[in-house]
Design an enzyme around this catalytic site. Structure first.
Site, PDB file in Angstrom:
ATOM      1  N   ARG A  38     -16.954  -3.796  46.974  1.00 14.54           N
ATOM      2  CA  ARG A  38     -16.318  -4.828  47.817  1.00 14.54           C
ATOM      3  C   ARG A  38     -16.583  -4.554  49.301  1.00 14.54           C
ATOM      4  NH1 ARG A  38     -10.276  -5.330  46.107  1.00 14.54           N
ATOM      5  NH2 ARG A  38     -10.274  -6.890  47.764  1.00 14.54           N
TER       6      ARG A  38
ATOM      7  N   GLN B  55      -3.046 -11.195  54.356  1.00 11.94           N
ATOM      8  CA  GLN B  55      -3.048 -10.484  53.071  1.00 11.94           C
ATOM      9  C   GLN B  55      -4.427  -9.866  52.829  1.00 11.94           C
ATOM     10  OE1 GLN B  55      -0.825 -12.876  49.825  1.00 11.94           O
ATOM     11  NE2 GLN B  55      -1.587 -14.404  51.255  1.00 11.94           N
ATOM     12  N   ASN B  56      -5.386 -10.256  53.657  1.00  9.53           N
ATOM     13  CA  ASN B  56      -6.767  -9.843  53.442  1.00  9.53           C
ATOM     14  C   ASN B  56      -6.981  -8.415  53.920  1.00  9.53           C
ATOM     15  OD1 ASN B  56      -7.080 -12.455  52.559  1.00  9.53           O
ATOM     16  ND2 ASN B  56      -7.919 -13.187  54.503  1.00  9.53           N
TER      17      ASN B  56
ATOM     18  N   ASP C 111     -10.174  -7.377  54.688  1.00 11.32           N
ATOM     19  CA  ASP C 111     -11.571  -7.380  55.143  1.00 11.32           C
ATOM     20  C   ASP C 111     -11.749  -7.183  56.649  1.00 11.32           C
ATOM     21  OD1 ASP C 111     -11.590 -10.987  54.507  1.00 11.32           O
ATOM     22  OD2 ASP C 111     -10.936  -9.914  56.303  1.00 11.32           O
TER      23      ASP C 111
ATOM     24  N   HIS D 264      -1.504  -6.019  53.393  1.00 14.47           N
ATOM     25  CA  HIS D 264      -1.999  -5.286  52.218  1.00 14.47           C
ATOM     26  C   HIS D 264      -3.025  -4.221  52.573  1.00 14.47           C
ATOM     27  CE1 HIS D 264      -0.755  -8.976  49.617  1.00 14.47           C
ATOM     28  NE2 HIS D 264       0.252  -8.125  49.761  1.00 14.47           N
TER      29      HIS D 264
ATOM     30  N   CYS E 290      -5.863   9.975  51.886  1.00 11.25           N
ATOM     31  CA  CYS E 290      -5.688  10.955  50.813  1.00 11.25           C
ATOM     32  C   CYS E 290      -4.686  10.393  49.800  1.00 11.25           C
ATOM     33  CB  CYS E 290      -5.162  12.281  51.392  1.00 11.25           C
ATOM     34  SG  CYS E 290      -4.689  13.455  50.117  1.00 11.25           S
TER      35      CYS E 290
ATOM     36  N   GLY F 104      -5.073 -20.616  53.213  1.00 10.01           N
ATOM     37  CA  GLY F 104      -6.007 -19.998  52.262  1.00 10.01           C
ATOM     38  C   GLY F 104      -5.381 -18.998  51.332  1.00 10.01           C
TER      39      GLY F 104
ATOM     40  N   PRO G  51      -7.721 -26.188  50.108  1.00 12.65           N
ATOM     41  CA  PRO G  51      -8.331 -27.324  49.388  1.00 12.65           C
ATOM     42  C   PRO G  51      -7.519 -27.739  48.165  1.00 12.65           C
ATOM     43  CG  PRO G  51      -9.892 -25.487  49.671  1.00 12.65           C
ATOM     44  CD  PRO G  51      -8.558 -24.997  50.067  1.00 12.65           C
TER      45      PRO G  51
END
Ligand code: BV8
Length: 255
Positions: A71, A102-103, A105, A120, A128, A188, A215
């Site tokens: 990922r 919440q991403n 990235d 998150h 560790c 989203g 969407p």
């Protein structure tokens, strides 16, 4: 069709505090699969929610570590998209803007958003698994997972797995931002993962105007004041541009 209803622009122009919660949908247009998108290749046989758990890591640390390595490689070439950038612009048009994601990235920060609440965690950080302290993962990537140089325990990604508590600072900051905002943007997200999905409910209960950008409908579409159906990369720029065009009436009261 006008993407942004005029009365929504008016609400945003009056708002003193706007809080946004984003989910993996905002990164979809950057080429990062959403959390529930079908996984590809080797990972197609696994459900993400079965891998993103402490039990899965304890059972098979290599499998889980390799999934996150895969990922990270998906995220590495991704660039922030117009949706991420529109939130940076929108933040400049309101007195107080708080962003919860919440991403994992890091794309909001790369777009220029600051003080992002990473509900998150973040896939780029490693910690560790025994001490919880952040550790630089070895660059060579030979060991899978690598061991903590301090105590020898496995290293793991600095993300919140299912069954794990949200870090206290993120939890408290996010709920405070939801409780005090005039407008809550839910962008989203399928609004299925808790306690993140509680944030829109808390904002609504506190009297905020809830706006959904997706969407598809979600379990929160029923109580949202505005449901803007479509991709974040189209809707958010229209929202921030409409707001930028509308002079803020400084005497207009907040909620
Ligand atoms: C906890 C990091 C307690 C890891 C993730 C009630 C209350 C509290 C907990 C629970 C509860 N009920 C159930 C639970 C347990 C569980 C949970 O919620 N389970 C779900 C499956 C029901 N929650 C937990 O375990 C949480 N911890 O509660 O701890 C505790 C307390 C004290 C002590 C011990 C324990 C922790 C949950 C965190 C899990 N970690 N991520 C990783 O990434 O690997 S969650 C992960 O899934 C993502 O981070 C994200 O948050 C979530 C997926 O959600 P979305 O982002 O919404 O993504 P999804 O694919 O679902 O939807 C994408 C949406 O985008 C769609 O709607 C789509 O239409 C839309 N879209 C697509 N394209 C676009 C678009 N939108 C706009 N534009 C586009 N272009």
């Amino acid at each position: 069709m006008q993407v942004v209803p005029g009365d929504l622009t008016a609400q945003l122009a009056r708002a003193r505090r706007v809080t946004a919660l984003t989910g993996s949908g905002i990164s979809a247009e950057s080429g990062v699969p959403t959390f529930r998108d079908a996984q590809t290749g080797l990972w197609s046989r696994y459900r993400p929610e079965d891998l993103a758990t402490p039990e899965a890591f304890a059972r098979n640390p290599k499998l889980v570590w390799d999934w996150y390595a895969w990922r990270r490689q998906l995220v590495a070439p991704a660039e922030p998209n117009a949706g991420h950038r529109a939130l940076v612009a929108l933040a400049g048009c309101v007195p107080t803007f708080e962003l919860i994601t919440q991403n994992v990235d890091g794309l909001h920060q790369r777009a220029g958003s600051v003080n992002v609440i990473e509900f998150h965690g973040n896939i780029a950080r490693t910690k560790c698994s025994r001490e919880g302290v952040l550790v630089e993962a070895p660059a060579d990537g030979t060991d899978s997972p690598p061991c903590c140089p301090r105590c020898g325990a496995w290293l793991r990604p600095d993300v919140v797995w299912f069954g794990e508590p949200i870090p206290t600072a993120a939890l408290e900051g996010a709920f405070a931002a939801a409780e005090r905002c005039d407008v809550f943007l839910s962008i989203g997200t399928s609004s299925q993962v808790y306690p993140a999905a509680s944030l829109a409910e808390v904002a609504h209960a506190a009297g905020a105007c809830v706006v959904e950008v997706n969407p598809l409908p979600t379990p929160h579409s029923g109580f949202a004041s505005f449901v803007l159906t479509g991709p974040a990369g189209t809707i958010l720029p229209a929202l921030s541009e409409a707001l930028a065009r509308r002079p803020r009436a400084i005497t207009e009261p907040g909620r």
